[in-house]
Design an enzyme around this catalytic site. Structure first.
Site, PDB file in Angstrom:
ATOM      1  N   ARG A  69      32.419  73.389 -26.130  1.00  0.00           N
ATOM      2  CA  ARG A  69      31.538  73.590 -25.288  1.00  0.00           C
ATOM      3  C   ARG A  69      30.532  73.163 -24.525  1.00  0.00           C
ATOM      4  NH1 ARG A  69      29.483  78.699 -28.453  1.00  0.00           N
ATOM      5  NH2 ARG A  69      28.024  79.263 -26.888  1.00  0.00           N
ATOM      6  N   GLN A 100      20.445  84.568 -22.424  1.00  0.00           N
ATOM      7  CA  GLN A 100      20.755  84.285 -24.106  1.00  0.00           C
ATOM      8  C   GLN A 100      22.114  83.228 -23.945  1.00  0.00           C
ATOM      9  OE1 GLN A 100      22.013  88.929 -24.987  1.00  0.00           O
ATOM     10  NE2 GLN A 100      21.907  88.928 -22.774  1.00  0.00           N
ATOM     11  N   ASN A 101      21.899  82.846 -22.575  1.00  0.00           N
ATOM     12  CA  ASN A 101      23.236  81.687 -22.448  1.00  0.00           C
ATOM     13  C   ASN A 101      22.212  80.420 -23.439  1.00  0.00           C
ATOM     14  OD1 ASN A 101      24.798  83.457 -20.991  1.00  0.00           O
ATOM     15  ND2 ASN A 101      24.376  83.070 -18.848  1.00  0.00           N
ATOM     16  N   VAL A 102      23.705  79.313 -23.610  1.00  0.00           N
ATOM     17  CA  VAL A 102      23.076  78.017 -24.304  1.00  0.00           C
ATOM     18  C   VAL A 102      23.102  77.169 -23.097  1.00  0.00           C
ATOM     19  CG1 VAL A 102      22.437  78.786 -26.725  1.00  0.00           C
ATOM     20  CG2 VAL A 102      25.468  78.272 -25.648  1.00  0.00           C
ATOM     21  N   HIS A 118      18.237  82.150 -27.553  1.00  0.00           N
ATOM     22  CA  HIS A 118      19.511  82.494 -27.462  1.00  0.00           C
ATOM     23  C   HIS A 118      19.596  80.127 -28.200  1.00  0.00           C
ATOM     24  CE1 HIS A 118      21.008  86.455 -28.157  1.00  0.00           C
ATOM     25  NE2 HIS A 118      19.982  85.901 -28.576  1.00  0.00           N
ATOM     26  N   CYS A 129      16.951  68.668 -42.609  1.00  0.00           N
ATOM     27  CA  CYS A 129      15.704  68.755 -42.484  1.00  0.00           C
ATOM     28  C   CYS A 129      14.709  70.041 -40.943  1.00  0.00           C
ATOM     29  CB  CYS A 129      14.752  66.926 -42.668  1.00  0.00           C
ATOM     30  SG  CYS A 129      15.881  66.250 -41.208  1.00  0.00           S
ATOM     31  N   CYS A 154      21.983  62.592 -39.860  1.00  0.00           N
ATOM     32  CA  CYS A 154      20.351  62.796 -39.574  1.00  0.00           C
ATOM     33  C   CYS A 154      20.171  61.479 -40.287  1.00  0.00           C
ATOM     34  CB  CYS A 154      19.921  63.470 -40.214  1.00  0.00           C
ATOM     35  SG  CYS A 154      17.815  63.846 -40.432  1.00  0.00           S
ATOM     36  N   SER A 196      27.029  92.551 -21.653  1.00  0.00           N
ATOM     37  CA  SER A 196      27.248  93.483 -22.648  1.00  0.00           C
ATOM     38  C   SER A 196      26.050  93.962 -23.233  1.00  0.00           C
ATOM     39  CB  SER A 196      28.458  93.082 -23.616  1.00  0.00           C
ATOM     40  OG  SER A 196      28.025  92.401 -24.282  1.00  0.00           O
ATOM     41  N   PRO A 221      30.879  93.321 -13.439  1.00  0.00           N
ATOM     42  CA  PRO A 221      31.902  94.203 -12.550  1.00  0.00           C
ATOM     43  C   PRO A 221      32.376  95.165 -13.554  1.00  0.00           C
ATOM     44  CG  PRO A 221      32.657  91.445 -13.280  1.00  0.00           C
ATOM     45  CD  PRO A 221      30.890  92.488 -13.860  1.00  0.00           C
TER      46      PRO A 221
HETATM   47  C1  BV8 Z   1      18.669  88.081 -36.317  1.00  0.00           C
HETATM   48  C2  BV8 Z   1      24.054  81.832 -29.190  1.00  0.00           C
HETATM   49  C3  BV8 Z   1      17.223  88.668 -37.399  1.00  0.00           C
HETATM   50  C4  BV8 Z   1      25.016  80.875 -30.814  1.00  0.00           C
HETATM   51  C5  BV8 Z   1      24.182  84.064 -30.063  1.00  0.00           C
HETATM   52  C6  BV8 Z   1      20.709  95.718 -35.038  1.00  0.00           C
HETATM   53  C7  BV8 Z   1      21.864  96.325 -34.346  1.00  0.00           C
HETATM   54  C8  BV8 Z   1      22.950  95.766 -34.574  1.00  0.00           C
HETATM   55  C9  BV8 Z   1      23.328  94.831 -34.702  1.00  0.00           C
HETATM   56  C10 BV8 Z   1      21.905  93.782 -35.169  1.00  0.00           C
HETATM   57  C11 BV8 Z   1      21.133  94.171 -34.874  1.00  0.00           C
HETATM   58  N1  BV8 Z   1      19.226  93.575 -34.810  1.00  0.00           N
HETATM   59  C12 BV8 Z   1      20.342  92.164 -35.985  1.00  0.00           C
HETATM   60  C13 BV8 Z   1      21.774  92.009 -35.721  1.00  0.00           C
HETATM   61  C14 BV8 Z   1      22.943  91.284 -36.515  1.00  0.00           C
HETATM   62  C15 BV8 Z   1      23.230  90.744 -34.872  1.00  0.00           C
HETATM   63  C16 BV8 Z   1      23.440  91.464 -33.733  1.00  0.00           C
HETATM   64  O1  BV8 Z   1      23.312  91.744 -32.462  1.00  0.00           O
HETATM   65  N2  BV8 Z   1      25.146  92.008 -33.818  1.00  0.00           N
HETATM   66  C17 BV8 Z   1      25.800  92.319 -32.781  1.00  0.00           C
HETATM   67  C18 BV8 Z   1      27.027  91.753 -32.524  1.00  0.00           C
HETATM   68  C19 BV8 Z   1      26.153  93.632 -33.874  1.00  0.00           C
HETATM   69  N3  BV8 Z   1      21.948  90.054 -34.048  1.00  0.00           N
HETATM   70  C20 BV8 Z   1      21.800  88.976 -35.026  1.00  0.00           C
HETATM   71  O2  BV8 Z   1      21.993  88.381 -36.015  1.00  0.00           O
HETATM   72  C21 BV8 Z   1      20.491  87.835 -34.161  1.00  0.00           C
HETATM   73  N4  BV8 Z   1      19.458  87.557 -35.176  1.00  0.00           N
HETATM   74  O3  BV8 Z   1      19.634  89.806 -35.858  1.00  0.00           O
HETATM   75  O4  BV8 Z   1      18.149  87.960 -36.882  1.00  0.00           O
HETATM   76  C22 BV8 Z   1      17.188  88.214 -38.451  1.00  0.00           C
HETATM   77  C23 BV8 Z   1      17.344  87.303 -39.207  1.00  0.00           C
HETATM   78  C24 BV8 Z   1      17.509  86.796 -40.115  1.00  0.00           C
HETATM   79  C25 BV8 Z   1      16.797  88.061 -41.488  1.00  0.00           C
HETATM   80  C26 BV8 Z   1      16.864  88.927 -41.158  1.00  0.00           C
HETATM   81  C27 BV8 Z   1      16.780  89.312 -39.489  1.00  0.00           C
HETATM   82  C28 BV8 Z   1      20.921  86.666 -33.938  1.00  0.00           C
HETATM   83  C29 BV8 Z   1      21.786  87.142 -32.470  1.00  0.00           C
HETATM   84  C30 BV8 Z   1      21.701  85.704 -31.367  1.00  0.00           C
HETATM   85  C31 BV8 Z   1      23.472  84.828 -31.766  1.00  0.00           C
HETATM   86  N5  BV8 Z   1      23.300  83.737 -30.966  1.00  0.00           N
HETATM   87  N6  BV8 Z   1      24.488  83.263 -28.680  1.00  0.00           N
HETATM   88  C32 BV8 Z   1      26.318  80.112 -29.119  1.00  0.00           C
HETATM   89  O5  BV8 Z   1      26.414  80.706 -28.047  1.00  0.00           O
HETATM   90  O6  BV8 Z   1      27.331  80.160 -29.898  1.00  0.00           O
HETATM   91  S1  BV8 Z   1      25.059  85.723 -29.185  1.00  0.00           S
HETATM   92  C33 BV8 Z   1      26.092  85.654 -28.285  1.00  0.00           C
HETATM   93  O7  BV8 Z   1      26.738  86.369 -27.869  1.00  0.00           O
HETATM   94  C34 BV8 Z   1      24.950  84.747 -26.513  1.00  0.00           C
HETATM   95  O8  BV8 Z   1      23.992  84.481 -26.800  1.00  0.00           O
HETATM   96  C35 BV8 Z   1      24.669  86.175 -26.575  1.00  0.00           C
HETATM   97  O9  BV8 Z   1      23.926  86.951 -26.813  1.00  0.00           O
HETATM   98  C36 BV8 Z   1      25.904  86.757 -26.687  1.00  0.00           C
HETATM   99  C37 BV8 Z   1      26.778  87.193 -26.096  1.00  0.00           C
HETATM  100  O10 BV8 Z   1      27.455  88.383 -25.277  1.00  0.00           O
HETATM  101  P1  BV8 Z   1      26.684  88.330 -23.446  1.00  0.00           P
HETATM  102  O11 BV8 Z   1      25.806  87.252 -23.112  1.00  0.00           O
HETATM  103  O12 BV8 Z   1      26.110  89.367 -22.923  1.00  0.00           O
HETATM  104  O13 BV8 Z   1      28.497  87.831 -23.423  1.00  0.00           O
HETATM  105  P2  BV8 Z   1      29.706  89.083 -23.335  1.00  0.00           P
HETATM  106  O14 BV8 Z   1      30.938  88.145 -23.104  1.00  0.00           O
HETATM  107  O15 BV8 Z   1      29.299  89.901 -24.341  1.00  0.00           O
HETATM  108  O16 BV8 Z   1      29.380  89.498 -21.604  1.00  0.00           O
HETATM  109  C38 BV8 Z   1      29.744  89.248 -20.815  1.00  0.00           C
HETATM  110  C39 BV8 Z   1      28.955  90.872 -19.639  1.00  0.00           C
HETATM  111  O17 BV8 Z   1      29.482  89.676 -18.239  1.00  0.00           O
HETATM  112  C40 BV8 Z   1      30.831  91.709 -19.551  1.00  0.00           C
HETATM  113  O18 BV8 Z   1      30.072  92.657 -19.654  1.00  0.00           O
HETATM  114  C41 BV8 Z   1      31.318  91.360 -18.680  1.00  0.00           C
HETATM  115  O19 BV8 Z   1      31.461  92.794 -17.817  1.00  0.00           O
HETATM  116  C42 BV8 Z   1      30.096  90.707 -18.326  1.00  0.00           C
HETATM  117  N7  BV8 Z   1      30.884  89.983 -16.559  1.00  0.00           N
HETATM  118  C43 BV8 Z   1      32.049  89.066 -16.934  1.00  0.00           C
HETATM  119  N8  BV8 Z   1      32.713  88.530 -15.448  1.00  0.00           N
HETATM  120  C44 BV8 Z   1      31.130  88.498 -15.232  1.00  0.00           C
HETATM  121  C45 BV8 Z   1      30.435  89.687 -15.624  1.00  0.00           C
HETATM  122  N9  BV8 Z   1      29.429  89.898 -14.984  1.00  0.00           N
HETATM  123  C46 BV8 Z   1      28.806  89.643 -13.305  1.00  0.00           C
HETATM  124  N10 BV8 Z   1      29.547  88.599 -13.266  1.00  0.00           N
HETATM  125  C47 BV8 Z   1      30.678  87.907 -13.442  1.00  0.00           C
HETATM  126  N11 BV8 Z   1      31.642  87.166 -12.230  1.00  0.00           N
HETATM  127 ZN    ZN Z   2      17.571  65.441 -41.752  1.00  0.00          ZN
END
Ligand code: BV8
Ligand code: ZN
Length: 252
Positions: A69, A100-102, A118, A129, A154, A196, A221
């Site tokens: 990636r 949210q993008n990395v 994120h 560490c 590390c 999303s 879209p």
């Molecule tokens: C946490 C980095 C607390 C890594 C990412 C409440 C309710 C339910 C669940 C939870 C909640 N609170 C917490 C949770 C759990 C979880 C969560 O949300 N789960 C979901 C799946 C239900 N959240 C967590 O775990 C978070 N941490 O809560 O910690 C905690 C901690 C310790 C102890 C207690 C509590 C951490 C979440 C972060 C995870 N890391 N990314 C990596 O990138 O590898 S998340 C990652 O996925 C992205 O960063 C982003 O956030 C997500 C993807 O979503 P989008 O970016 O929206 O992308 P997606 O593909 O889904 O959609 C793309 C959209 O674009 C579509 O709508 C499409 O139609 C559109 N599109 C496509 N082409 C185009 C377009 N739009 C415009 N133009 C185009 N051309």
């Molecule tokens: Zn270390």
């Protein structure tokens, strides 16, 4: 056709927040989280790989994925949406970009002070560490289908380096989260581009803005209109809709 009331709101705004997800980088060739994974990872879904458990279970598989990636991000170019967001900063008193993008395409398009909720592909640190490596990682050169790759070690504790991203189950960097929430509660317009809206707490950002009286615009879209007042939907690709919105709102 962009509603005139939205153009008026854009021109009157003191502070605009731009909140982005994977969709804003799709037209730069970076797969979204909806796109099925390919190559070595085709039998996995992104959310299962983006966890500390997956890294502990198979560090080479996960590190290989993130280096693939990082390669994609390095090879990609900012698209017209990233460029229009950077240009928007010149037309409004205050603009805050929250992503949210990395990847670093917002920065490479010229946006300053981007809030990464994120984390980033370019900031690895030690799994044990937490220290960052003395020097940055070299240019990633991965096979198209990806490969298993041993994470570097590390220098301080010989632990494995991990990607500097927030994994599922991990808490967000508190300074970034608080800055994003504060900006959402203080803006007049929030553009929610290419997301999303299913991952929390990031998904609260547009909700907080709407609850604080802002105009919220979904650009996607497959946009999901909630039909509330002060809420707009521009159904289409970010690379077309964002430049059109900025151009029509601020054309000289
Ligand atoms: C946490 C980095 C607390 C890594 C990412 C409440 C309710 C339910 C669940 C939870 C909640 N609170 C917490 C949770 C759990 C979880 C969560 O949300 N789960 C979901 C799946 C239900 N959240 C967590 O775990 C978070 N941490 O809560 O910690 C905690 C901690 C310790 C102890 C207690 C509590 C951490 C979440 C972060 C995870 N890391 N990314 C990596 O990138 O590898 S998340 C990652 O996925 C992205 O960063 C982003 O956030 C997500 C993807 O979503 P989008 O970016 O929206 O992308 P997606 O593909 O889904 O959609 C793309 C959209 O674009 C579509 O709508 C499409 O139609 C559109 N599109 C496509 N082409 C185009 C377009 N739009 C415009 N133009 C185009 N051309
Ligand atoms: Zn270390």
């Amino acid at each position: 056709m962009i509603p005139p009331t939205l153009l008026t709101a854009m021109r009157a705004a003191r502070h605009i927040v731009v909140f982005t997800g994977a969709g804003v980088s799709a037209e730069s060739g970076i797969p979204t989280f909806r796109d099925t994974l390919t190559g070595l990872w085709e039998r996995f879904d992104a959310a299962s790989l983006a966890t500390p458990q997956a890294f502990l279970q198979d560090p080479e598989l996960v590190w290989g994925w993130y280096e693939w990636r990082r390669m994609k991000a390095v090879q990609a170019q900012p698209n017209p949406a990233h460029l229009a967001i950077a240009a928007l900063a010149r037309h409004v008193p205050k603009l805050t970009v929250v992503t949210q993008n990395v990847d670093d395409l917002h920065e490479r398009a010229g946006s300053a002070g981007v809030i990464h909720l994120h984390g980033s592909l370019h900031k690895p640190h030690c799994f044990d560490c937490g220290r960052q490596p003395a020097k940055a990682l070299g240019m990633p050169l991965e096979p198209e289908g990806g490969r298993r790759l041993e994470p570097p070690r590390c220098k301080h504790c010989d632990g494995r380096l991990r990607p500097g991203v927030v994994w599922f189950g991990e808490s967000l960097p508190s300074d970034a989260m608080h800055a994003a929430f504060a900006a959402a509660q203080n803006c007049d317009v929030l553009l929610s581009i290419g997301t999303s809206g299913v991952v929390y707490p990031a998904a609260e950002v547009p909700i907080l803005a709407w609850e604080s009286g802002a105009v919220v615009v979904h650009i996607n879209p497959h946009a999901v209109a909630h039909g509330e007042e002060r809420e707009y939907t521009l159904a289409g690709a970010a690379g077309e809709q964002v430049p059109a919105l900025v151009q029509q709102a601020f054309a000289d």
